[in-house]
Structure formats: C-alpha cells, structure tokens
Enzyme design. Structure first.
Site, PDB file in Angstrom:
ATOM      1  CD  GLU A  40      -2.500   1.278   2.732  1.00  0.00           C
ATOM      2  OE1 GLU A  40      -2.781   0.215   3.320  1.00  0.00           O
ATOM      3  OE2 GLU A  40      -2.796   2.405   3.183  1.00  0.00           O
ATOM      4  NE  ARG A  44      -0.909   8.601   4.855  1.00  0.00           N
ATOM      5  CZ  ARG A  44      -0.807   7.827   5.916  1.00  0.00           C
ATOM      6  NH1 ARG A  44       0.182   8.019   6.772  1.00  0.00           N
ATOM      7  NH2 ARG A  44      -1.679   6.884   6.144  1.00  0.00           N
ATOM      8  CB  THR A  68      -3.829   8.188   2.321  1.00  0.00           C
ATOM      9  OG1 THR A  68      -2.820   7.471   3.040  1.00  0.00           O
ATOM     10  CG2 THR A  68      -4.285   9.349   3.200  1.00  0.00           C
ATOM     11  CE  LYS A 125      -6.249   2.102   7.334  1.00  0.00           C
ATOM     12  NZ  LYS A 125      -5.199   2.742   6.526  1.00  0.00           N
TER      13      LYS A 125
HETATM   14  C1  3PG Z   1      -1.404   4.752   8.301  1.00  0.00           C
HETATM   15  O1  3PG Z   1      -2.342   4.924   7.550  1.00  0.00           O
HETATM   16  O2  3PG Z   1      -0.543   5.590   8.556  1.00  0.00           O
HETATM   17  C2  3PG Z   1      -1.353   3.420   8.864  1.00  0.00           C
HETATM   18  O3  3PG Z   1      -2.346   3.294   9.787  1.00  0.00           O
HETATM   19  C3  3PG Z   1      -0.049   3.056   9.410  1.00  0.00           C
HETATM   20  O4  3PG Z   1      -0.076   3.082  10.767  1.00  0.00           O
HETATM   21  P1  3PG Z   1       1.232   2.680  11.530  1.00  0.00           P
HETATM   22  O5  3PG Z   1       2.296   3.649  11.123  1.00  0.00           O
HETATM   23  O6  3PG Z   1       0.863   2.799  12.975  1.00  0.00           O
HETATM   24  O7  3PG Z   1       1.584   1.268  11.128  1.00  0.00           O
END
Ligand code: 3PG
Length: 212
Positions: A40, A44, A68, A125
C-alpha cells in the site's frame, strides 16, 4: 485480483510513505523478496503516484495498491497509475464495492460498519486499530457482523500483530513497521527484506479462503 485474494497474499500489508519515487522499485523488490507482495503506497507525498507507477511497471511480483484514498477521483487516479486496489481511512460517500479497482474502506464504529455493509463491502480496514478498540473491538464485531473481515491498521507492530492475526475475522494487518523511514532513506534494502520476511511468517487463524 479480488480484494479477498489480495488480503490473502500475506499476513501483513506494508503501509508505505514514499518521499522519493526512485526508492519505490527497490523498496518493493525488498518487501516482495521477504514475502510481502501486497503493498500500500499512501497518497501522502508528491512522489506517491509516480511510486505506484514505477512499482506497477517494474516489479512484477508486487500487487501495488494506493492508500489514503479519500475520494472517488483519487480511487480512479490510483487505478490509472496502475494501482490494483485502494485503501481508505474511512468510508467515502457514494463509493461502492464495485469500482475501477477494489476498495478497502476504513471503519472505526459499528455504525460505519453497517453503512459499509449496506454499500456492498465485506472487507474493512479497522482504523486506527489500536486507538478505536484494538483486538477487543475486532472480537466484539465478530458476533453481530459475521460477514465482515478486517485488516486492522494503525499502531500495529511485530509485538501485537500476532494477537490480531489470531482472530478468525482478521484476514491480514497493515503497518508501516516493515519499512522504517530511516531504512528507506538509507536504501537499507537488506534490513527491509529481513523485516518483511519476519512479518510474512506470522501465523494467522484465518487460513481458509476468504469468501466475502
Ligand atoms: C497509516 O495509515 O498511517 C497506517 O495506519 C499506518 O499506521 P502505523 O504507522 O501505525 O503502522
């Protein structure tokens, strides 16, 4: 591939924040070499779309998705760049299970889960998993919502991932811990491959094929 198949590929979906598109293919190769093939790439950073394009074009064994994703247009743009699935931190208004690429929507409450099920989704999710209730919430959702399976994400690491993966309604977990920022910046692909290998060997309770 269907979302069910993608979630079944490995116990962990790496959540990637890629600052430099040049790192995308070597990073993806290292994760795949360690056994994590569903990736994934979060939308961002300015480099994210190009990173998806490069992984899709250059790393055959990877199944790259976009994270995201917060709008229908972002889902379409991700598909256009070569993403094979999309992940959202929440429910996107007017978005359905059917679309240009499969969507894994985020939920944090029973009401959101009910709306998602109404829109045809069965895989979610749970986000941010460790904040909204963790394993306890996953367990509490199992009885009223037996048709829902989860990819808990947010606050998960090697220490607590096994607790989530032991739940029969958890297909896989998501997390950024397999691609630490410093290791990506340093191009330490051997470290990332080792972290991925460790993650890919985590046992999961849900071994039967997902029929969502
Ligand atoms: C995110 O979207 O940033 C994820 O939830 C990742 O979370 P994490 O950095 O706690 O694994």
């Amino acid at each position: 591939m269907t979302l069910e198949e993608i979630m079944g590929l490995a116990p962990v979906i790496p959540v990637l924040i890629i600052e430099d598109a040049a790192a995308a293919a070597p990073l993806a190769r290292a994760l795949c070499a360690g056994g994590l093939t569903a990736l994934e790439v979060t939308l961002r950073t300015p480099a994210a779309t190009e990173a998806i394009r490069r992984i899709a074009g250059e790393v055959e064994e990877a199944v790259v998705g976009a994270g995201t994703v917060t709008s229908a247009s972002a889902r379409q743009a991700a598909a256009d760049a070569g993403a094979r699935f999309a992940v959202s931190p929440g429910l996107i208004e007017g978005e359905y299970a059917e679309g240009p690429i499969p969507l894994l929507p985020g939920v944090a409450t029973a009401s959101e889960l009910m709306r998602g099920l109404d829109h045809g989704f069965s895989a979610f999710k749970l986000f941010p998993a460790s904040v909204v209730g963790g394993v306890g919430l996953i367990r509490a959702f199992a009885s009223p919502f037996p048709q829902a399976v989860f990819c808990p994400t947010g606050g998960i690491g090697p220490d607590n991932a096994p607790d989530y993966l032991a739940e029969p309604n958890v297909a896989c977990v998501g997390g950024s811990w397999v691609a630490p920022k410093a290791a990506v910046a340093a191009g330490d692909w051997a470290r990332i491959e080792a972290l991925a290998r460790e993650a890919s060997r985590l046992p999961r309770a849900r071994t039967r094929p997902l029929s969502l």
